[in-house]
Design a protein around this motif. Structure first.
Motif, PDB file in Angstrom:
ATOM      1  N   VAL A 232     -10.586 -27.782 -14.229  1.00  0.00           N
ATOM      2  CA  VAL A 232      -9.658 -27.620 -15.344  1.00  0.00           C
ATOM      3  C   VAL A 232      -9.097 -28.960 -15.813  1.00  0.00           C
TER       4      VAL A 232
ATOM      5  N   ARG B  91     -15.751 -22.468 -12.422  1.00  0.00           N
ATOM      6  CA  ARG B  91     -15.678 -23.790 -13.076  1.00  0.00           C
ATOM      7  C   ARG B  91     -15.782 -24.908 -12.047  1.00  0.00           C
ATOM      8  N   ASN B  92     -15.048 -24.753 -10.942  1.00  0.00           N
ATOM      9  CA  ASN B  92     -15.086 -25.779  -9.899  1.00  0.00           C
ATOM     10  C   ASN B  92     -16.467 -25.863  -9.253  1.00  0.00           C
TER      11      ASN B  92
ATOM     12  N   LEU C 109      -2.458 -24.632 -10.323  1.00  0.00           N
ATOM     13  CA  LEU C 109      -2.656 -25.589 -11.413  1.00  0.00           C
ATOM     14  C   LEU C 109      -1.876 -26.876 -11.150  1.00  0.00           C
TER      15      LEU C 109
ATOM     16  N   TRP D 188     -11.930 -19.639 -12.513  1.00  0.00           N
ATOM     17  CA  TRP D 188     -11.478 -20.944 -12.041  1.00  0.00           C
ATOM     18  C   TRP D 188     -12.399 -21.459 -10.938  1.00  0.00           C
TER      19      TRP D 188
ATOM     20  N   LEU E 134      -9.397 -21.466 -19.006  1.00  0.00           N
ATOM     21  CA  LEU E 134     -10.494 -21.019 -18.152  1.00  0.00           C
ATOM     22  C   LEU E 134     -11.543 -20.287 -18.950  1.00  0.00           C
TER      23      LEU E 134
ATOM     24  N   GLU F 276      -3.863 -28.924  -8.669  1.00  0.00           N
ATOM     25  CA  GLU F 276      -5.099 -29.452  -9.254  1.00  0.00           C
ATOM     26  C   GLU F 276      -4.802 -30.593 -10.230  1.00  0.00           C
TER      27      GLU F 276
END
Length: 128
Positions: free
Chosen positions: A34, A27-28, A58, A24, A128, A61
């Motif tokens: 996400v 990815r950021n 989540l 996670w 993810l 976000e």
């Protein structure tokens, strides 16, 4: 013996959550949050299955991205959170998708949710 099995499962779960968090964060860092998945697939209303640290992250976000979290499906209906909590998916408002936020028994949970609601069902691992 049972305590040892439970401890081993707990350790495996912690390792799994650590790996999810790493993915996670990665990815950021790569500017691929996400929420992009939800926006690209026009998923505007999302429910979360099981409230824990992952679902809380989540929730924030998705909320920051303007995606509505319609509620949480969790047997623990007495949770003190700012979202409505439903014991079954059948009882909650319609959503475009449900995200399973636990690593335990995901195949069974996914099958149960698909029989209760006509929407997409994903695990955190899928996202993810």
């Amino acid at each position: 013996m049972n305590g040892k099995i439970d401890l081993e499962k707990r350790i495996d779960l912690l390792r799994y959550n650590k790996q999810l968090l790493f993915r996670w964060i990665r990815r950021n860092q790569e500017e691929r949050p996400v929420d992009i998945f939800f926006r690209e697939n026009q998923l505007k209303k999302v429910a979360l299955y099981y409230w824990n640290e992952m679902s809380e992250l989540l929730y924030y976000e998705l909320g920051n991205a303007g995606i509505q979290v319609t509620g949480v499906i969790d047997e623990r209906t007495d949770l003190e959170i700012s979202l409505p909590v439903f014991a079954n998916a059948e009882d909650m408002p319609d959503s475009d998708a449900i995200v399973i936020c636990t690593a335990m028994n995901t195949a069974k949970i996914e099958e149960k949710l698909r029989s209760q609601k006509k929407c997409l069902v994903f695990t955190m691992d899928d996202l993810l």
